[in-house]
Design an enzyme around this catalytic site. Structure first.
Site, PDB file in Angstrom:
ATOM      1  N   PHE A 198     -13.905   3.063   4.644  1.00 25.75           N
ATOM      2  CA  PHE A 198     -12.962   2.435   3.723  1.00 25.75           C
ATOM      3  C   PHE A 198     -12.594   3.401   2.597  1.00 25.75           C
ATOM      4  O   PHE A 198     -13.455   4.029   2.001  1.00 25.75           O
ATOM      5  CB  PHE A 198     -13.570   1.155   3.143  1.00 25.75           C
ATOM      6  CG  PHE A 198     -12.543   0.270   2.524  1.00 25.75           C
ATOM      7  CD1 PHE A 198     -11.654  -0.446   3.313  1.00 25.75           C
ATOM      8  CD2 PHE A 198     -12.431   0.171   1.151  1.00 25.75           C
ATOM      9  CE1 PHE A 198     -10.691  -1.256   2.748  1.00 25.75           C
ATOM     10  CE2 PHE A 198     -11.468  -0.642   0.571  1.00 25.75           C
ATOM     11  CZ  PHE A 198     -10.601  -1.349   1.374  1.00 25.75           C
ATOM     12  N   VAL A 199     -11.294   3.508   2.341  1.00 22.26           N
ATOM     13  CA  VAL A 199     -10.815   4.411   1.278  1.00 22.26           C
ATOM     14  C   VAL A 199      -9.907   3.630   0.319  1.00 22.26           C
ATOM     15  O   VAL A 199      -9.311   2.620   0.694  1.00 22.26           O
ATOM     16  CB  VAL A 199     -10.040   5.631   1.859  1.00 22.26           C
ATOM     17  CG1 VAL A 199     -10.977   6.583   2.580  1.00 22.26           C
ATOM     18  CG2 VAL A 199      -8.898   5.198   2.782  1.00 22.26           C
TER      19      VAL A 199
ATOM     20  N   LYS B  95      -6.779   6.120  11.074  1.00 22.82           N
ATOM     21  CA  LYS B  95      -8.210   6.099  11.452  1.00 22.82           C
ATOM     22  C   LYS B  95      -8.252   5.983  12.977  1.00 22.82           C
ATOM     23  O   LYS B  95      -8.305   4.853  13.511  1.00 22.82           O
ATOM     24  CB  LYS B  95      -8.911   4.880  10.847  1.00 22.82           C
ATOM     25  CG  LYS B  95      -9.028   4.879   9.331  1.00 22.82           C
ATOM     26  CD  LYS B  95      -9.767   3.602   8.894  1.00 22.82           C
ATOM     27  CE  LYS B  95      -9.811   3.441   7.404  1.00 22.82           C
ATOM     28  NZ  LYS B  95     -10.306   2.110   6.994  1.00 22.82           N
TER      29      LYS B  95
ATOM     30  N   GLY C 224       0.759  -1.252   0.000  1.00 25.15           N
ATOM     31  CA  GLY C 224       0.000   0.000   0.000  1.00 25.15           C
ATOM     32  C   GLY C 224       0.782   1.291   0.000  1.00 25.15           C
ATOM     33  O   GLY C 224       0.294   2.311  -0.492  1.00 25.15           O
TER      34      GLY C 224
ATOM     35  N   ASP D  28      -5.072   1.455  10.699  1.00 28.50           N
ATOM     36  CA  ASP D  28      -6.496   1.202  10.923  1.00 28.50           C
ATOM     37  C   ASP D  28      -6.641   0.670  12.358  1.00 28.50           C
ATOM     38  O   ASP D  28      -6.803   1.437  13.303  1.00 28.50           O
ATOM     39  CB  ASP D  28      -6.943   0.210   9.838  1.00 28.50           C
ATOM     40  CG  ASP D  28      -8.407  -0.139   9.861  1.00 28.50           C
ATOM     41  OD1 ASP D  28      -9.181   0.595  10.468  1.00 28.50           O
ATOM     42  OD2 ASP D  28      -8.805  -1.165   9.263  1.00 28.50           O
TER      43      ASP D  28
ATOM     44  N   GLU E 198       4.260   3.781   6.248  1.00 33.85           N
ATOM     45  CA  GLU E 198       3.013   3.020   6.070  1.00 33.85           C
ATOM     46  C   GLU E 198       2.004   3.876   5.293  1.00 33.85           C
ATOM     47  O   GLU E 198       2.081   5.098   5.303  1.00 33.85           O
ATOM     48  CB  GLU E 198       2.408   2.686   7.445  1.00 33.85           C
ATOM     49  CG  GLU E 198       2.469   1.219   7.839  1.00 33.85           C
ATOM     50  CD  GLU E 198       1.549   0.299   7.040  1.00 33.85           C
ATOM     51  OE1 GLU E 198       1.298   0.540   5.840  1.00 33.85           O
ATOM     52  OE2 GLU E 198       1.079  -0.681   7.629  1.00 33.85           O
ATOM     53  N   ASP E 199       1.041   3.197   4.673  1.00 27.55           N
ATOM     54  CA  ASP E 199      -0.026   3.929   3.984  1.00 27.55           C
ATOM     55  C   ASP E 199      -1.117   4.357   4.953  1.00 27.55           C
ATOM     56  O   ASP E 199      -1.546   5.508   4.973  1.00 27.55           O
ATOM     57  CB  ASP E 199      -0.607   3.088   2.830  1.00 27.55           C
ATOM     58  CG  ASP E 199      -1.065   1.680   3.278  1.00 27.55           C
ATOM     59  OD1 ASP E 199      -0.787   1.281   4.424  1.00 27.55           O
ATOM     60  OD2 ASP E 199      -1.696   0.985   2.465  1.00 27.55           O
TER      61      ASP E 199
ATOM     62  N   ARG F 181      -5.356   0.961  -6.775  1.00 29.62           N
ATOM     63  CA  ARG F 181      -4.130   1.563  -6.230  1.00 29.62           C
ATOM     64  C   ARG F 181      -3.637   2.711  -7.109  1.00 29.62           C
ATOM     65  O   ARG F 181      -2.923   3.593  -6.655  1.00 29.62           O
ATOM     66  CB  ARG F 181      -3.014   0.511  -6.152  1.00 29.62           C
ATOM     67  CG  ARG F 181      -3.274  -0.619  -5.174  1.00 29.62           C
ATOM     68  CD  ARG F 181      -1.995  -1.437  -4.985  1.00 29.62           C
ATOM     69  NE  ARG F 181      -2.235  -2.738  -4.392  1.00 29.62           N
ATOM     70  CZ  ARG F 181      -2.334  -2.981  -3.082  1.00 29.62           C
ATOM     71  NH1 ARG F 181      -2.226  -1.989  -2.218  1.00 29.62           N
ATOM     72  NH2 ARG F 181      -2.538  -4.200  -2.634  1.00 29.62           N
TER      73      ARG F 181
ATOM     74  N   ASP G  26      -5.837  -0.257  -1.853  1.00 27.30           N
ATOM     75  CA  ASP G  26      -6.616  -1.070  -2.785  1.00 27.30           C
ATOM     76  C   ASP G  26      -7.944  -1.559  -2.230  1.00 27.30           C
ATOM     77  O   ASP G  26      -8.173  -1.561  -1.015  1.00 27.30           O
ATOM     78  CB  ASP G  26      -5.804  -2.304  -3.177  1.00 27.30           C
ATOM     79  CG  ASP G  26      -5.757  -3.346  -2.047  1.00 27.30           C
ATOM     80  OD1 ASP G  26      -5.341  -2.967  -0.930  1.00 27.30           O
ATOM     81  OD2 ASP G  26      -6.149  -4.500  -2.273  1.00 27.30           O
TER      82      ASP G  26
HETATM   83  P1  IMP Z   1      -4.280  -2.410  10.520  1.00 22.04           P
HETATM   84  O1  IMP Z   1      -3.346  -3.531  10.858  1.00 22.04           O
HETATM   85  O2  IMP Z   1      -5.704  -2.768  10.869  1.00 22.04           O
HETATM   86  O3  IMP Z   1      -3.874  -1.067  11.079  1.00 22.04           O
HETATM   87  O4  IMP Z   1      -4.344  -2.321   8.956  1.00 22.04           O
HETATM   88  C1  IMP Z   1      -3.356  -1.807   8.204  1.00 22.04           C
HETATM   89  C2  IMP Z   1      -3.479  -2.267   6.778  1.00 22.04           C
HETATM   90  O5  IMP Z   1      -4.835  -2.516   6.379  1.00 22.04           O
HETATM   91  C3  IMP Z   1      -2.989  -1.162   5.877  1.00 22.04           C
HETATM   92  O6  IMP Z   1      -1.619  -1.267   5.637  1.00 22.04           O
HETATM   93  C4  IMP Z   1      -3.821  -1.370   4.625  1.00 22.04           C
HETATM   94  O7  IMP Z   1      -3.186  -2.282   3.767  1.00 22.04           O
HETATM   95  C5  IMP Z   1      -5.116  -1.976   5.105  1.00 22.04           C
HETATM   96  N1  IMP Z   1      -6.210  -0.957   5.244  1.00 22.04           N
HETATM   97  C6  IMP Z   1      -6.729  -0.442   6.380  1.00 22.04           C
HETATM   98  N2  IMP Z   1      -7.705   0.442   6.127  1.00 22.04           N
HETATM   99  C7  IMP Z   1      -7.817   0.473   4.769  1.00 22.04           C
HETATM  100  C8  IMP Z   1      -8.659   1.233   3.887  1.00 22.04           C
HETATM  101  O8  IMP Z   1      -9.532   2.049   4.265  1.00 22.04           O
HETATM  102  N3  IMP Z   1      -8.478   1.005   2.560  1.00 22.04           N
HETATM  103  C9  IMP Z   1      -7.537   0.129   2.072  1.00 22.04           C
HETATM  104  N4  IMP Z   1      -6.737  -0.587   2.863  1.00 22.04           N
HETATM  105  C10 IMP Z   1      -6.866  -0.413   4.206  1.00 22.04           C
END
Ligand code: IMP
Length: 178
Positions: free
Chosen positions: A153-154, A132, A45, A104, A100-101, A166, A160
């Protein structure tokens, strides 16, 4: 399989992304000027954010790639982080910038922090384009955040849905999921 047609609304424009990338790049330049750093791109991402950001950091820089997956293609995190590509070089004794992108639940960033800290870098600085805050499940130390967004969700600019979208140059909210 082709991309599912999503109803997209521009959420963060190309121009706003550019301004924010420049701001974070300037701040990182101030922090690391004259030092050598290793920038770690979290795949997949963050590849677009990473490539724009490193061009705004004015110091000696090498690049590493760390592949992880936690979504397995859908719209909610599995909670389980799988390494798909490990760093190619040791980071021991080096200043690491982890890019990181999106954060979440925070589980991926926490996993990455531990994985890098266990390799004894001189310092670790974490950067995420998006956060978020309402979705966080574990405390997560983020040093630089581009945008705090609502728990929706974005896609776009590296992010993606089922592997697609992407390549959008902006970040979009998805209107018609579920
Ligand atoms: P986390 O471990 O829940 O913080 O998730 C992180 C990963 O989930 C990110 O690196 C993204 O690849 C994916 N992700 C989380 N939210 C989104 C979103 O809104 N759109 C797309 N990918 C997301």
């Amino acid at each position: 399989m082709n991309a599912k047609t999503l109803d997209l609304k521009v959420y963060i424009s190309e121009e706003k992304i550019k301004q924010t990338v420049e701001r974070i790049g300037k701040e990182l330049t101030t922090k690391f000027k004259g030092k050598k750093v290793v920038a770690v791109c979290v795949l997949k991402g963050s590849f677009l954010f990473f490539s724009d950001l490193i061009r705004q950091i004015d110091t000696d820089i090498t690049c590493e790639f760390f592949g992880v997956s936690s979504y397995h293609g859908g719209t909610s995190s599995s909670g389980e982080v799988k390494v798909t590509l490990d760093l190619a070089s040791p980071v021991e004794g080096q200043h690491v910038i982890l890019v990181e992108d999106i954060v979440d639940t925070g589980l991926t960033m926490n996993y990455l922090r531990k994985a890098i800290e266990s390799r004894s870098p001189a310092s670790l600085t974490t950067v995420t384009l998006l956060e978020k805050p309402d979705a966080l499940k574990v405390p997560c130390q983020l040093d630089y955040v581009g945008f705090k967004i609502t728990n929706e969700f974005v896609v776009g600019y590296g992010l993606d849905y089922e592997g697609f979208y992407r390549n959008l140059p902006y970040i979009a909210q998805v209107q018609n999921l579920q």
